[in-house]
Write an enzyme that holds these catalytic residues in place. Sequence first.
Site, PDB file in Angstrom:
ATOM      1  N   THR A  26      10.578   0.182   4.182  1.00  0.00           N
ATOM      2  CA  THR A  26      11.597  -0.807   4.546  1.00  0.00           C
ATOM      3  C   THR A  26      12.665  -0.164   5.436  1.00  0.00           C
ATOM      4  OG1 THR A  26      12.554  -0.322   2.377  1.00  0.00           O
ATOM      5  CG2 THR A  26      11.428  -2.433   2.620  1.00  0.00           C
ATOM      6  N   LYS A  94       3.947   6.697  -2.418  1.00  0.00           N
ATOM      7  CA  LYS A  94       3.570   5.308  -2.713  1.00  0.00           C
ATOM      8  C   LYS A  94       2.713   4.784  -1.573  1.00  0.00           C
ATOM      9  CE  LYS A  94       6.460   1.633  -2.272  1.00  0.00           C
ATOM     10  NZ  LYS A  94       5.668   0.781  -1.360  1.00  0.00           N
ATOM     11  N   GLU A 163       5.248  -6.879  -6.190  1.00  0.00           N
ATOM     12  CA  GLU A 163       6.231  -7.549  -5.327  1.00  0.00           C
ATOM     13  C   GLU A 163       5.854  -9.022  -5.136  1.00  0.00           C
ATOM     14  OE1 GLU A 163       7.243  -5.493  -1.706  1.00  0.00           O
ATOM     15  OE2 GLU A 163       8.384  -7.191  -0.932  1.00  0.00           O
TER      16      GLU A 163
END
Length: 246
Positions: A26, A94, A163
């Site tokens: 992000t 991740k 998510e």
Amino acid sequence: MLTAYDAMTASVFDEAGIPVILVGDTMGACHLGYDSTVPVTLEEVLVLSAAVVRGTSRALIVGDLPFGTYQAGPEQALRSATQLVKEAGVGAVKLEGGERSARQIAMMVSAGIPVMGHLGLTPQSVNAFGGNLVQGRGETAARRLLQDARAVQDAGAFAVVLEAVPETLATEITAALDVPTVGIGAGPDCDAQVLVWTDAMGLTPGRLPRFVKTYTALRDTLGDAARAFADEVVSGAFPAAEHAYR
Ligand code: KIV
């Protein structure tokens, strides 16, 4: 878990006792000015992860594998993850994807690298989603997500981000897994929660997804402070006598 992309912000979260800091891709929108996570490169994640590691002493730092650095196969994933661990000093990595990423996860875990999975809305696949935010709606999609979660766990991941998943499905997946789930837009029953720091602290402009809670209004605070600085320079109030060397 909160995200961070620089040493100073990470040090604040570390001192506040946030146990896990994600140097998420992000960073594309929140730090680098891209309009999605897709353009983020491994080099960018390496530089910002190293900064976050230098700024922290307690938290587990998780480095995100950006788009194009693991999809080609287990060897590519291991190469990218090894760089993040060796050069940036992260404690874990991740990556996105369920069954499609299981071989990559298994390879990295067998090399001694802790891996966090990421299911549901996986922003690196934004071009394939066609605009649907919430994932796992309907029986078939829900079964598929549960299967993916099991595949990620069986491959050796130590935790899984969920998510934008319906609350009831996230609860079911959390109960079905032995490893912790980390929710973002997945309801209160996940084992942990994560937010993107610029969203949570009110720095991100514009409309935020429903699942975000803002804990402060940093954009207003910074804007007000910048305007006060400019006004005081124009009026001559800054610098005052105490700010000058005699
Ligand atoms: O990149 C990121 O910040 C993430 C979080 C949204 C979980 O993947």
